[in-house]
Design a protein around this motif. Sequence first.
Motif, short mmCIF file in Angstrom:
data_model
loop_
_atom_site.label_atom_id
_atom_site.label_comp_id
_atom_site.label_asym_id
_atom_site.label_seq_id
_atom_site.Cartn_x
_atom_site.Cartn_y
_atom_site.Cartn_z
N LEU A 17 -44.81 45.83 7.68
CA LEU A 17 -44.78 44.40 7.37
C LEU A 17 -44.24 43.60 8.55
O LEU A 17 -44.75 42.52 8.87
N GLU A 18 -43.20 44.13 9.19
CA GLU A 18 -42.61 43.42 10.33
C GLU A 18 -43.61 43.26 11.47
O GLU A 18 -43.68 42.21 12.11
N ARG A 19 -44.41 44.31 11.72
CA ARG A 19 -45.41 44.22 12.78
C ARG A 19 -46.43 43.13 12.47
O ARG A 19 -46.84 42.38 13.36
N ARG A 20 -46.84 43.03 11.22
CA ARG A 20 -47.86 42.05 10.87
C ARG A 20 -47.31 40.63 10.86
O ARG A 20 -48.02 39.68 11.16
N LEU A 21 -46.04 40.49 10.49
CA LEU A 21 -45.45 39.14 10.41
C LEU A 21 -44.88 38.66 11.74
O LEU A 21 -44.50 37.50 11.86
N ALA A 22 -44.82 39.56 12.73
CA ALA A 22 -44.20 39.21 14.02
C ALA A 22 -44.93 38.05 14.70
O ALA A 22 -44.34 37.30 15.47
N GLY A 23 -46.21 37.89 14.43
CA GLY A 23 -46.98 36.82 15.08
C GLY A 23 -46.78 35.45 14.46
O GLY A 23 -47.28 34.46 15.00
N LEU A 24 -46.06 35.37 13.34
CA LEU A 24 -45.82 34.08 12.70
C LEU A 24 -44.50 33.51 13.21
O LEU A 24 -43.42 33.93 12.79
N VAL A 25 -44.57 32.55 14.12
CA VAL A 25 -43.36 32.06 14.78
C VAL A 25 -42.42 31.35 13.82
O VAL A 25 -41.22 31.24 14.09
N ASP A 26 -42.94 30.85 12.70
CA ASP A 26 -42.09 30.11 11.77
C ASP A 26 -41.30 31.01 10.83
O ASP A 26 -40.47 30.53 10.07
N VAL A 27 -41.56 32.32 10.87
CA VAL A 27 -40.84 33.26 10.01
C VAL A 27 -39.65 33.83 10.77
O VAL A 27 -39.82 34.53 11.77
N HIS A 28 -38.45 33.54 10.28
CA HIS A 28 -37.24 34.06 10.91
C HIS A 28 -36.95 35.48 10.44
O HIS A 28 -36.63 36.36 11.25
N SER A 29 -37.03 35.73 9.16
CA SER A 29 -36.77 37.05 8.61
C SER A 29 -37.43 37.15 7.22
O SER A 29 -37.90 36.15 6.68
N PHE A 30 -37.44 38.34 6.68
CA PHE A 30 -38.03 38.54 5.35
C PHE A 30 -37.41 39.77 4.70
O PHE A 30 -36.80 40.61 5.35
N ARG A 31 -37.56 39.85 3.40
CA ARG A 31 -37.26 41.07 2.66
C ARG A 31 -38.37 41.28 1.65
O ARG A 31 -39.06 40.33 1.26
N TYR A 32 -38.58 42.52 1.26
CA TYR A 32 -39.70 42.80 0.38
C TYR A 32 -39.29 43.73 -0.74
O TYR A 32 -38.26 44.40 -0.68
N ASP A 33 -40.13 43.75 -1.76
CA ASP A 33 -39.86 44.59 -2.92
C ASP A 33 -41.19 45.06 -3.49
O ASP A 33 -42.16 44.28 -3.54
N ARG A 34 -41.23 46.31 -3.92
CA ARG A 34 -42.42 46.84 -4.59
C ARG A 34 -42.25 46.60 -6.08
O ARG A 34 -41.44 47.27 -6.72
N ALA A 35 -42.97 45.65 -6.61
CA ALA A 35 -42.90 45.35 -8.04
C ALA A 35 -44.02 46.13 -8.73
O ALA A 35 -45.14 45.63 -8.89
N PHE A 36 -43.72 47.35 -9.11
CA PHE A 36 -44.73 48.22 -9.71
C PHE A 36 -45.24 47.62 -11.02
O PHE A 36 -44.48 46.94 -11.72
N PRO A 37 -46.53 47.80 -11.33
CA PRO A 37 -47.40 48.76 -10.67
C PRO A 37 -48.28 48.20 -9.54
O PRO A 37 -48.79 48.95 -8.72
N HIS A 38 -48.44 46.84 -9.43
CA HIS A 38 -49.47 46.35 -8.51
C HIS A 38 -49.07 45.14 -7.69
O HIS A 38 -49.95 44.48 -7.12
N THR A 39 -47.78 44.80 -7.59
CA THR A 39 -47.38 43.57 -6.88
C THR A 39 -46.47 43.87 -5.70
O THR A 39 -45.48 44.59 -5.84
N LEU A 40 -46.83 43.32 -4.55
CA LEU A 40 -45.96 43.33 -3.37
C LEU A 40 -45.28 41.98 -3.30
O LEU A 40 -45.94 40.95 -3.17
N ARG A 41 -43.96 41.97 -3.41
CA ARG A 41 -43.20 40.72 -3.42
C ARG A 41 -42.46 40.57 -2.08
O ARG A 41 -41.72 41.46 -1.68
N VAL A 42 -42.66 39.43 -1.41
CA VAL A 42 -42.04 39.17 -0.11
C VAL A 42 -41.28 37.85 -0.17
O VAL A 42 -41.84 36.83 -0.60
N VAL A 43 -40.02 37.87 0.23
CA VAL A 43 -39.20 36.66 0.28
C VAL A 43 -38.97 36.31 1.75
O VAL A 43 -38.45 37.13 2.52
N VAL A 44 -39.39 35.12 2.13
CA VAL A 44 -39.39 34.71 3.54
C VAL A 44 -38.28 33.70 3.81
O VAL A 44 -38.04 32.79 3.01
#
Length: 252
Positions: free
Chosen positions: A79-106
């Motif tokens: 995720l960090e590699r993919r988000l590295a190109g977004l200059v407006d994103v300072h940091s993020f955290r993520y959570d696997r919300a099973f069974p089918h949701t990827l949750r990202v807090v930016v």
Amino acid sequence: MRRAGLELVRFAPSGSSILAGLMLFALAAGAYVTARDTSIFSVRTVEVRGATPAIRAEVRAVLASDLGRSLLRVDGAGLERRLAGLVDVHSFRYDRAFPHTLRVVVRAERPVLVVRLGHDAFLVAASGRVLRPLAHPRLSHLPRLWLTKDVAVRPGALLPGSTVAAPVVLASLRGAELPGGVKDVLVGPGELTLDLTGGLAVRLGDAGDLRVKLAIARRILQATGAAVTGAGYLDVSVPERPVLSSKSQVGG
């Protein structure tokens, strides 16, 4: 001694217990591998929270490639590699919300400074990261840092060398501005100076103990009203021995 040995034998696991444990471990490992390589926990929704609607949309677009991937294959490094190109994103955290949701807090970058190089201007975040060029810098009320054209400023990168101290000191002012506000930031070898809108210069010296220096400067300016008297300076480079020289002092 023989009795103690017999007691230990009583509590030692039997061969059948060890075999059963190994079988359970193998079954669990097999189930994990199966879940990783099938659509049982595939990502169907990328849920983004925090920041602004525009930044959330950018994050969802970048992470769209994770749709269909197993949640068990999603990891922070990817995720960090993919988000590295977004200059407006300072940091993020993520959570696997099973069974089918990827949750990202930016957490978004926070603009604090406008860097000027002649007619060119760039917006800079509190982290020191250059966010983007500014087409109309006069519309921004953020403090200025004036640099010579030979200084390399590139969107997505940090300000070079000692100039990164400018956004650092402005970030330290968050929620506790100096009276009158900061107009310009001056950076030199071991020297930081804030020019206030009223004309007073606050000399901070090096970048050490910034919060202490700023707290002392704020207290003095609030007590004396020197920030609105025009030319002069407040030197807090040695916090234990601040020096104030302003028009109000001379006139008094």
